[in-house]
Scaffold this active site. Structure first.
Site, PDB file in Angstrom:
ATOM      1  N   SER A  79      32.234  41.087  48.992  1.00  0.00           N
ATOM      2  CA  SER A  79      32.783  39.867  48.712  1.00  0.00           C
ATOM      3  C   SER A  79      33.567  39.258  49.991  1.00  0.00           C
ATOM      4  O   SER A  79      34.087  38.134  49.901  1.00  0.00           O
ATOM      5  CB  SER A  79      33.758  39.850  47.583  1.00  0.00           C
ATOM      6  OG  SER A  79      34.882  40.818  47.766  1.00  0.00           O
ATOM      7  N   LYS A  99      41.905  37.289  42.403  1.00  0.00           N
ATOM      8  CA  LYS A  99      42.121  36.840  43.752  1.00  0.00           C
ATOM      9  C   LYS A  99      42.848  35.548  44.101  1.00  0.00           C
ATOM     10  O   LYS A  99      43.789  35.578  44.980  1.00  0.00           O
ATOM     11  CB  LYS A  99      40.668  36.665  44.510  1.00  0.00           C
ATOM     12  CG  LYS A  99      39.890  38.192  44.555  1.00  0.00           C
ATOM     13  CD  LYS A  99      38.568  37.898  45.241  1.00  0.00           C
ATOM     14  CE  LYS A  99      38.018  39.311  45.616  1.00  0.00           C
ATOM     15  NZ  LYS A  99      36.743  39.405  46.063  1.00  0.00           N
TER      16      LYS A  99
END
Length: 345
Positions: A239, A284
Site C-alpha cells: 500500500s 490510516k
C-alpha cells in the site's frame, strides 16, 4: 457445613477460577485486531542517486497496526478499544499459514517498491528497462495437485522444458492441455532449484480448461539509469507504492512538489502509475489526523466494488477530522494536484 469446610470449598472454587483464567490465556481466537498504525516520513527512507533532499515539507507513508487476538483478553480489548477493527483470520490470510502470509507480505512490499521505482522514475523522465523473469506463486488452491509440492513464494521458471518469462507464457502453454495431463515444473525456492510433476486440474476461469491450480504473478527485474535505495524492511504489503513513487519523483525534479505541506497517502501502484485499492483505509486516516497532516492521497473509487474513497470520506465526516482528502487514479493526478497548489504560508 463448618467453617473449615467452607474455606476449603472456597479455595477449590478460586483454584478452578484461576486455572480457567490461566488456560484462557492460551486459547487462540480466530481474529486479528487492526488499529491505526504509524505515519512515517519518506525522505530518510528513500535515496535517489543524483536526487535532491531539500523539500520544504514532507511526504509520508501510512501503516495499519495488526495484532493476532491470541486469547480472549486481546479479543475483548479489540472489541472495546476505539478505532479498532476485528477481522476473522480467514478474511485476512485465507488458508495461508503464518509463514506463508508473512512471505506474501514481504513479496508484496518488494514488488510495490519495484513498481514505485519504475513509475516514479518514468514520471520524472528517466528510462527504465523492465524484464520479466518467471512466475511468482501467489497462492495454491486446496484442490490442486500442486498443494504440498509448490508453495507460496516459489518462482516457476520452466514447464516441460519450456522457459517461462511471464504468466502469459504459462497460460499459453497450458491452453492445449486437458485435466489429468501431467506437466513437469522447474521452480526456485530460497535460491535453490527444484522440479515437480503436477497433474492438471479442471478450471472454470474462462481462460483455460486445465491448469496447475495456482494464482501466478509475474516476477521481474528492473534496470535503471540511476540507483535508488528504499529502506523499508520493517513494513509489509503493497500500500505504500503511491507514496514511494511520489518521493522518488520529488527527489528527481528541480521543483519541490511538497511546497511546505505535510502530505501523507496510501495506494498501490503499478508499472504505468495507476493507483489501486488498499486495506485499512479508516485506520490510516485516523493515524494521519493524529499526526496533523495537511493532505491525504487515497485511491479513487473506479469500479463498483471499490470503497477506499467512500470509506475515508465517511470516516473524516463521522469523526470530524481536519485533513484534506484527495482521491487519485494515477501518480500523475497526484503530481498535477501538488504542482497546482500555492506554497504553504
Amino acid at each position: 457445613m463448618n467453617k473449615v469446610a467452607r474455606m476449603r470449598n472456597n479455595r477449590k472454587v478460586w483454584s478452578i477460577i484461576c486455572a480457567l483464567l490461566i488456560i484462557s490465556l492460551f486459547i487462540p481466537t480466530p481474529y486479528y485486531i487492526f488499529q491505526p498504525g504509524s505515519v512515517e516520513e519518506l525522505e530518510s527512507k528513500v535515496t535517489v542517486e543524483g536526487g535532491e533532499k531539500n523539500a520544504a515539507g514532507n511526504l509520508y507513508l501510512t501503516t495499519v497496526f495488526s495484532l493476532k487476538a491470541s486469547n480472549v483478553y486481546y479479543l475483548a480489548y479489540g472489541y472495546f478499544a476505539p478505532h479498532s477493527d476485528l477481522r476473522k483470520v480467514d478474511e485476512v490470510r485465507g488458508d495461508m499459514t503464518d509463514e506463508e502470509y508473512s512471505k506474501l507480505l514481504d513479496h508484496m512490499m518488494t514488488l510495490s517498491q519495484q513498481y514505485a521505482l519504475v513509475a516514479g522514475l518514468r514520471a520524472a523522465g528517466d528510462q527504465v528497462d523492465v524484464q520479466t523473469s518467471g512466475i511468482f506463486v501467489r497462492s495454491v488452491l486446496d484442490t490442486s495437485y500442486a498443494a504440498g509440492k509448490i508453495k507460496i513464494g516459489d518462482v516457476i521458471t520452466q514447464v516441460d522444458g519450456h522457459p517461462l518469462q511471464e504468466s502469459a507464457d504459462f497460460l499459453d502453454y497450458l491452453a492445449d492441455k486437458n485435466p489429468g495431463d501431467v506437466v513437469k515444473l522447474v521452480y526456485v525456492r530460497n535460491g535453490k532449484e527444484y522440479t515437480a510433476d503436477i497433474q492438471l486440474i479442471e478450471l472454470d476461469n474462462g481462460v483455460n480448461t486445465a491448469g496447475v491450480g495456482i494464482v501466478p504473478e509475474d516476477q521481474f527485474k528492473v534496470e535503471t539509469e540511476r540507483k535508488v535505495d528504499i529502506n523499508a524492511a520493517d513494513i509489509g504489503g503493497p500500500s505504500a507504492g503511491l507514496m514511494f513513487s511520489l518521493e522518488i519523483f520529488n527527489q528527481m525534479t528541480e521543483v519541490d512538489i511538497t511546497k511546505g505541506y505535510e502530505i501523507a497517502g496510501t495506494g498501490t501502484i503499478d508499472l504505468d502509475g495507476n493507483v489501486g485499492q488498499i486495506g485499512g483505509i479508516r485506520e490510516k486516516i485516523t493515524a494521519v489526523n493524529r499526526k496533523g497532516i495537511d493532505i491525504f492521497f487515497c485511491p479513487a473509487d473506479i469500479f463498483p466494488h471499490d470503497s477506499n474513497e467512500k470509506d475515508v470520506l465517511d470516516e473524516v465526516k463521522k469523526e470530524g477530522y481536519d485533513v484534506k482528502v484527495v482521491p487519485v487514479k494515477t501518480l500523475q493526478e497526484a503530481v498535477d494536484y501538488l504542482e497546482k497548489l500555492p506554497p504553504k504560508q
